[in-house]
Write a protein that holds these residues in place. Structure first.
Motif, mmCIF file in Angstrom:
data_model
loop_
_atom_site.group_PDB
_atom_site.id
_atom_site.type_symbol
_atom_site.label_atom_id
_atom_site.label_comp_id
_atom_site.label_asym_id
_atom_site.label_seq_id
_atom_site.Cartn_x
_atom_site.Cartn_y
_atom_site.Cartn_z
ATOM 1 N N LYS A 60 1.300 7.045 1.298
ATOM 2 C CA LYS A 60 0.284 8.273 1.670
ATOM 3 C C LYS A 60 -0.896 7.640 2.291
ATOM 4 O O LYS A 60 -1.775 8.188 2.923
ATOM 5 C CB LYS A 60 0.205 9.008 0.405
ATOM 6 C CG LYS A 60 -0.681 8.210 -0.698
ATOM 7 C CD LYS A 60 -0.734 9.008 -1.805
ATOM 8 C CE LYS A 60 -1.501 8.320 -2.954
ATOM 9 N NZ LYS A 60 -1.893 9.106 -3.960
ATOM 10 N N GLN A 61 -1.176 6.363 2.142
ATOM 11 C CA GLN A 61 -2.256 5.716 2.717
ATOM 12 C C GLN A 61 -2.289 5.492 4.139
ATOM 13 O O GLN A 61 -3.510 5.432 4.967
ATOM 14 C CB GLN A 61 -2.596 4.492 2.231
ATOM 15 C CG GLN A 61 -3.105 4.406 0.509
ATOM 16 C CD GLN A 61 -4.381 5.259 0.343
ATOM 17 O OE1 GLN A 61 -5.404 5.456 1.099
ATOM 18 N NE2 GLN A 61 -4.424 6.147 -0.689
ATOM 19 N N ARG A 62 -1.064 5.557 4.648
ATOM 20 C CA ARG A 62 -0.905 5.421 6.144
ATOM 21 C C ARG A 62 -1.911 6.417 6.967
ATOM 22 O O ARG A 62 -2.336 5.940 8.121
ATOM 23 C CB ARG A 62 0.454 5.516 6.524
ATOM 24 C CG ARG A 62 1.203 4.182 6.398
ATOM 25 C CD ARG A 62 2.691 4.420 6.979
ATOM 26 N NE ARG A 62 3.450 3.252 6.464
ATOM 27 C CZ ARG A 62 4.803 3.221 6.492
ATOM 28 N NH1 ARG A 62 5.483 4.208 7.344
ATOM 29 N NH2 ARG A 62 5.374 2.311 6.197
ATOM 30 N N HIS A 63 -1.854 7.777 6.525
ATOM 31 C CA HIS A 63 -2.319 8.920 7.323
ATOM 32 C C HIS A 63 -3.817 9.191 6.768
ATOM 33 O O HIS A 63 -4.395 10.036 6.965
ATOM 34 C CB HIS A 63 -1.536 9.737 7.297
ATOM 35 C CG HIS A 63 -0.224 9.526 8.085
ATOM 36 N ND1 HIS A 63 -0.184 9.080 9.399
ATOM 37 C CD2 HIS A 63 0.995 9.358 7.513
ATOM 38 C CE1 HIS A 63 1.140 8.899 9.580
ATOM 39 N NE2 HIS A 63 1.973 9.103 8.631
ATOM 40 N N ASN A 64 -4.168 8.169 5.789
ATOM 41 C CA ASN A 64 -5.698 8.618 5.067
ATOM 42 C C ASN A 64 -6.639 8.100 5.925
ATOM 43 O O ASN A 64 -6.755 6.725 6.278
ATOM 44 C CB ASN A 64 -5.637 7.935 3.684
ATOM 45 C CG ASN A 64 -6.988 8.402 2.856
ATOM 46 O OD1 ASN A 64 -7.963 8.838 3.548
ATOM 47 N ND2 ASN A 64 -6.882 7.820 1.866
ATOM 48 N N THR A 84 -15.422 1.539 2.948
ATOM 49 C CA THR A 84 -15.919 1.778 1.488
ATOM 50 C C THR A 84 -16.965 3.002 1.480
ATOM 51 O O THR A 84 -17.305 3.502 2.250
ATOM 52 C CB THR A 84 -16.846 0.489 1.183
ATOM 53 O OG1 THR A 84 -17.899 0.296 2.119
ATOM 54 C CG2 THR A 84 -16.112 -0.904 1.432
ATOM 55 N N HIS A 125 -8.875 5.354 4.200
ATOM 56 C CA HIS A 125 -8.233 4.035 3.966
ATOM 57 C C HIS A 125 -9.113 2.975 4.520
ATOM 58 O O HIS A 125 -9.036 2.574 5.740
ATOM 59 C CB HIS A 125 -6.824 4.072 4.171
ATOM 60 C CG HIS A 125 -6.146 2.901 3.364
ATOM 61 N ND1 HIS A 125 -5.956 2.629 2.433
ATOM 62 C CD2 HIS A 125 -5.678 1.660 4.212
ATOM 63 C CE1 HIS A 125 -5.513 1.575 1.971
ATOM 64 N NE2 HIS A 125 -5.068 0.804 3.046
ATOM 65 N N GLY A 126 -9.583 2.100 3.631
ATOM 66 C CA GLY A 126 -10.013 0.857 4.126
ATOM 67 C C GLY A 126 -11.835 0.823 4.439
ATOM 68 O O GLY A 126 -12.182 -0.187 4.711
ATOM 69 N N GLU A 161 -16.920 12.593 0.790
ATOM 70 C CA GLU A 161 -15.750 12.233 1.773
ATOM 71 C C GLU A 161 -15.534 13.021 2.739
ATOM 72 O O GLU A 161 -14.988 13.080 3.894
ATOM 73 C CB GLU A 161 -14.708 11.670 1.004
ATOM 74 C CG GLU A 161 -15.114 10.414 0.122
ATOM 75 C CD GLU A 161 -13.956 9.907 -0.640
ATOM 76 O OE1 GLU A 161 -12.981 10.841 -0.970
ATOM 77 O OE2 GLU A 161 -14.075 8.891 -1.237
ATOM 78 N N ALA A 166 0.940 -1.256 -0.134
ATOM 79 C CA ALA A 166 0.034 -0.079 -0.130
ATOM 80 C C ALA A 166 0.894 1.296 0.106
ATOM 81 O O ALA A 166 2.108 1.252 0.701
ATOM 82 C CB ALA A 166 -0.776 -0.141 1.251
#
Length: 99
Positions: free
Chosen positions: A24-28, A34, A31-32, A84, A21
């Protein structure tokens, strides 16, 4: 006539493993999660009328349903961004009121 063999083609490039992954998705915070979960939670929190007031889209005000909203939002990036964003705002407000 060629016979099939178990030998691999030496000119074939070996497949690389799928990348992990993106960093940048670590702090989104989304993320995960739906899009269906996002819309469902927004409707539970605001109701359809409240959601249409927050984000004036026909999919929320004219015969609204989760399925029709998802169909529209998946095809319309700017509308998805607004949804979002509202979801993030709702999550922050819920955390603030919980403390």
């Amino acid at each position: 006539m060629k016979h099939s063999t178990d030998q691999t083609d030496p000119s074939a490039v070996p497949a690389e493993p799928a990348p992990a992954a993106p960093l940048k998705q670590r702090h989104n915070p989304l993320h995960g999660i739906t899009l269906e979960t996002i819309v469902t939670e927004l409707v539970a929190h605001y109701g359809w009328a409240g959601l249409a007031e927050q984000i004036p889209l026909h999919c929320f005000s004219k015969d609204p349903s989760i399925a029709s909203s998802l169909k529209f939002l998946r095809k319309t990036p700017w509308a998805r961004d607004k949804v979002e964003g509202l979801y993030g705002f709702m999550q922050r407000e819920q955390r603030r009121s919980a403390t």
